[in-house]
Design a protein around this motif. Sequence first.
Motif, PDB file in Angstrom:
ATOM      1  N   ARG A   1       4.926   5.255  -3.713  1.00 24.66           N
ATOM      2  CA  ARG A   1       4.616   4.688  -4.957  1.00 24.66           C
ATOM      3  C   ARG A   1       3.456   5.403  -5.609  1.00 24.66           C
ATOM      4  O   ARG A   1       3.392   5.751  -6.890  1.00 24.66           O
ATOM      5  CB  ARG A   1       4.459   3.261  -5.089  1.00 24.66           C
ATOM      6  CG  ARG A   1       4.319   2.557  -6.414  1.00 24.66           C
ATOM      7  CD  ARG A   1       3.910   1.254  -6.426  1.00 24.66           C
ATOM      8  NE  ARG A   1       2.491   1.104  -5.725  1.00 24.66           N
ATOM      9  CZ  ARG A   1       2.116   0.314  -4.763  1.00 24.66           C
ATOM     10  NH1 ARG A   1       3.048  -0.256  -4.102  1.00 24.66           N
ATOM     11  NH2 ARG A   1       0.908   0.280  -4.440  1.00 24.66           N
ATOM     12  N   THR A   2       2.379   5.601  -4.741  1.00 29.41           N
ATOM     13  CA  THR A   2       1.085   5.945  -5.307  1.00 29.41           C
ATOM     14  C   THR A   2       1.447   7.604  -5.623  1.00 29.41           C
ATOM     15  O   THR A   2       0.913   7.953  -6.639  1.00 29.41           O
ATOM     16  CB  THR A   2      -0.041   5.959  -4.219  1.00 29.41           C
ATOM     17  OG1 THR A   2      -0.479   4.730  -4.035  1.00 29.41           O
ATOM     18  CG2 THR A   2      -1.291   6.415  -4.898  1.00 29.41           C
TER      19      THR A   2
ATOM     20  N   PRO B   1       2.299   4.601  -0.047  1.00 26.11           N
ATOM     21  CA  PRO B   1       1.922   5.808  -0.322  1.00 26.11           C
ATOM     22  C   PRO B   1       2.818   6.442  -1.252  1.00 26.11           C
ATOM     23  O   PRO B   1       2.371   7.330  -2.087  1.00 26.11           O
ATOM     24  CB  PRO B   1       1.777   6.676   0.970  1.00 26.11           C
ATOM     25  CG  PRO B   1       2.594   6.097   1.811  1.00 26.11           C
ATOM     26  CD  PRO B   1       2.430   4.362   1.584  1.00 26.11           C
TER      27      PRO B   1
ATOM     28  N   HIS C   1       0.832  -1.386   0.178  1.00 25.09           N
ATOM     29  CA  HIS C   1      -0.041  -0.115  -0.013  1.00 25.09           C
ATOM     30  C   HIS C   1       0.803   1.290   0.101  1.00 25.09           C
ATOM     31  O   HIS C   1       0.557   2.411   0.407  1.00 25.09           O
ATOM     32  CB  HIS C   1      -1.064  -0.163   1.036  1.00 25.09           C
ATOM     33  CG  HIS C   1      -2.022  -0.989   1.176  1.00 25.09           C
ATOM     34  ND1 HIS C   1      -3.215  -0.868   0.389  1.00 25.09           N
ATOM     35  CD2 HIS C   1      -1.965  -2.095   1.730  1.00 25.09           C
ATOM     36  CE1 HIS C   1      -3.964  -2.103   0.405  1.00 25.09           C
ATOM     37  NE2 HIS C   1      -3.349  -2.656   1.594  1.00 25.09           N
TER      38      HIS C   1
ATOM     39  N   GLY D   1       1.122   7.162  -9.385  1.00 25.94           N
ATOM     40  CA  GLY D   1      -0.373   6.882  -9.312  1.00 25.94           C
ATOM     41  C   GLY D   1      -0.778   5.222  -9.488  1.00 25.94           C
ATOM     42  O   GLY D   1      -1.931   4.884  -9.735  1.00 25.94           O
ATOM     43  N   THR D   2       0.088   4.289  -8.939  1.00 25.14           N
ATOM     44  CA  THR D   2      -0.047   2.964  -8.960  1.00 25.14           C
ATOM     45  C   THR D   2      -0.434   2.505  -7.668  1.00 25.14           C
ATOM     46  O   THR D   2      -0.116   2.418  -6.748  1.00 25.14           O
ATOM     47  CB  THR D   2       1.399   2.231  -9.512  1.00 25.14           C
ATOM     48  OG1 THR D   2       1.793   2.957 -10.448  1.00 25.14           O
ATOM     49  CG2 THR D   2       1.032   0.635  -9.659  1.00 25.14           C
ATOM     50  N   ALA D   3      -1.721   1.824  -7.702  1.00 23.94           N
ATOM     51  CA  ALA D   3      -2.397   1.416  -6.608  1.00 23.94           C
ATOM     52  C   ALA D   3      -2.326   0.003  -6.499  1.00 23.94           C
ATOM     53  O   ALA D   3      -2.441  -0.820  -7.829  1.00 23.94           O
ATOM     54  CB  ALA D   3      -3.934   1.842  -6.445  1.00 23.94           C
ATOM     55  N   PRO D   4      -2.777  -0.797  -5.557  1.00 24.56           N
ATOM     56  CA  PRO D   4      -2.887  -2.405  -5.678  1.00 24.56           C
ATOM     57  C   PRO D   4      -3.962  -2.522  -6.127  1.00 24.56           C
ATOM     58  O   PRO D   4      -5.073  -1.881  -6.164  1.00 24.56           O
ATOM     59  CB  PRO D   4      -2.526  -2.860  -4.072  1.00 24.56           C
ATOM     60  CG  PRO D   4      -2.433  -1.391  -3.462  1.00 24.56           C
ATOM     61  CD  PRO D   4      -2.428  -0.154  -4.109  1.00 24.56           C
ATOM     62  N   ARG D   5      -3.761  -4.089  -6.965  1.00 24.46           N
ATOM     63  CA  ARG D   5      -5.229  -4.521  -7.624  1.00 24.46           C
ATOM     64  C   ARG D   5      -5.333  -5.831  -6.779  1.00 24.46           C
ATOM     65  O   ARG D   5      -4.517  -6.544  -6.612  1.00 24.46           O
ATOM     66  CB  ARG D   5      -4.738  -4.603  -9.032  1.00 24.46           C
ATOM     67  CG  ARG D   5      -3.501  -5.452  -9.359  1.00 24.46           C
ATOM     68  CD  ARG D   5      -3.123  -5.312 -10.740  1.00 24.46           C
ATOM     69  NE  ARG D   5      -2.073  -6.447 -10.943  1.00 24.46           N
ATOM     70  CZ  ARG D   5      -1.426  -6.479 -12.123  1.00 24.46           C
ATOM     71  NH1 ARG D   5      -1.861  -5.951 -13.397  1.00 24.46           N
ATOM     72  NH2 ARG D   5      -0.376  -7.120 -12.370  1.00 24.46           N
TER      73      ARG D   5
ATOM     74  N   VAL E   1       0.682  -5.596  -7.409  1.00 20.77           N
ATOM     75  CA  VAL E   1       0.936  -4.051  -7.901  1.00 20.77           C
ATOM     76  C   VAL E   1       1.176  -4.176  -9.322  1.00 20.77           C
ATOM     77  O   VAL E   1       2.287  -4.898  -9.948  1.00 20.77           O
ATOM     78  CB  VAL E   1       2.004  -3.619  -7.070  1.00 20.77           C
ATOM     79  CG1 VAL E   1       2.421  -2.149  -7.714  1.00 20.77           C
ATOM     80  CG2 VAL E   1       1.748  -3.409  -5.697  1.00 20.77           C
TER      81      VAL E   1
END
Length: 345
Positions: free
Chosen positions: A142-143, A140, A138, A147-151, A244
């Motif tokens: 990286r996000t 923050p 999770h 803009g890459t959120a876990p899937r 990810v």
Amino acid sequence: MQGSAVVLGAGIAGLATARGLLRAGWTVHVLERSPGLPGTGTALGMWPEAMHALDRLGVGDEVRATSVEQRGGRLLRPDGTVIARLDLGRPVRLVPRPALLKALAAAIPPGVIAWSTPVTDHGELPAADVVVAAEGVHSPTRTALFGTAPRALGTVAFRGTVPGPADGVTETWGPGRLFGITPHDAGNTNWFASIRADLLPPETSPRSAVQLLRELYGDWHAEVRRVLDALEDTPIDRRTLLDVAPPPSYVSGRTALLGDAAHGMAPNLGRGACEALLDATALVEALTAAPDVAGALRRYDDARRRPATRTVRLARLANTVSTAQHFLPVRNTVMAAASGLSRLG
């Protein structure tokens, strides 16, 4: 090169990086939101390359002393008959997560790790030449950078340990679910269950995890039932499984992503902890060998992003195949044939 680093996260990737940089003469600050090292956790697979990384960090012998070596396993049907016998070809060591983290943290001087220190504003980080983002799936950082959120993988995992030794490594595949058993240490069994999310009741269901697992696996073979019978009064970890999507880079400016922050993956290949250790040693080697931070981070990205991305994709495929709900005889036949070919090779 020597310099200063701020490490975000005191998990496997963060502690390994901190330890490696400290040994190379760097100044390191570690910021961790948790109050301390976890006291519980299931077994992690350490492949030979991960053990080599631990040797370079100076903790290989300590980890070996707390681990159990395995060289193969069995893939089973719910009735216990064998789908395939798996020869790993190389020794894999199973080490409890708390033991691995304790070994990595043991030589880090007091005051380097700031516990109970969540990072809410990257603008307030201590001044440093490098920021190492090892905050987990999770992340923050990286996000914010990509803009890459876990899937979601569409599966839910339950994990824990029970008393009593395990009879080797087994993974039992049924329709939409699997049940894995490995040694945790010489006297305890590590277990994990992965279930398609659409087969589960809502989390608000009044049924406990033990009740649910016994409903789903209670008519499976004797070794699974042994674990189920021992679940009372043992901690059970439940979590939705995530991975990810590969970010375009593991670096941005002076920041590097490591471990699950860079490549969170399905647990089916048992590679997550290994990849985190490989990240850490690759970054430490790049930062100590290169003449400047920018060149070191490029070298780290070149070394790690492609192989880790491949592992993320393979782990996602393994998660899908192992919990398939249809064409199970075909799947099992293919797995049996593949294991036979690997033995011939």
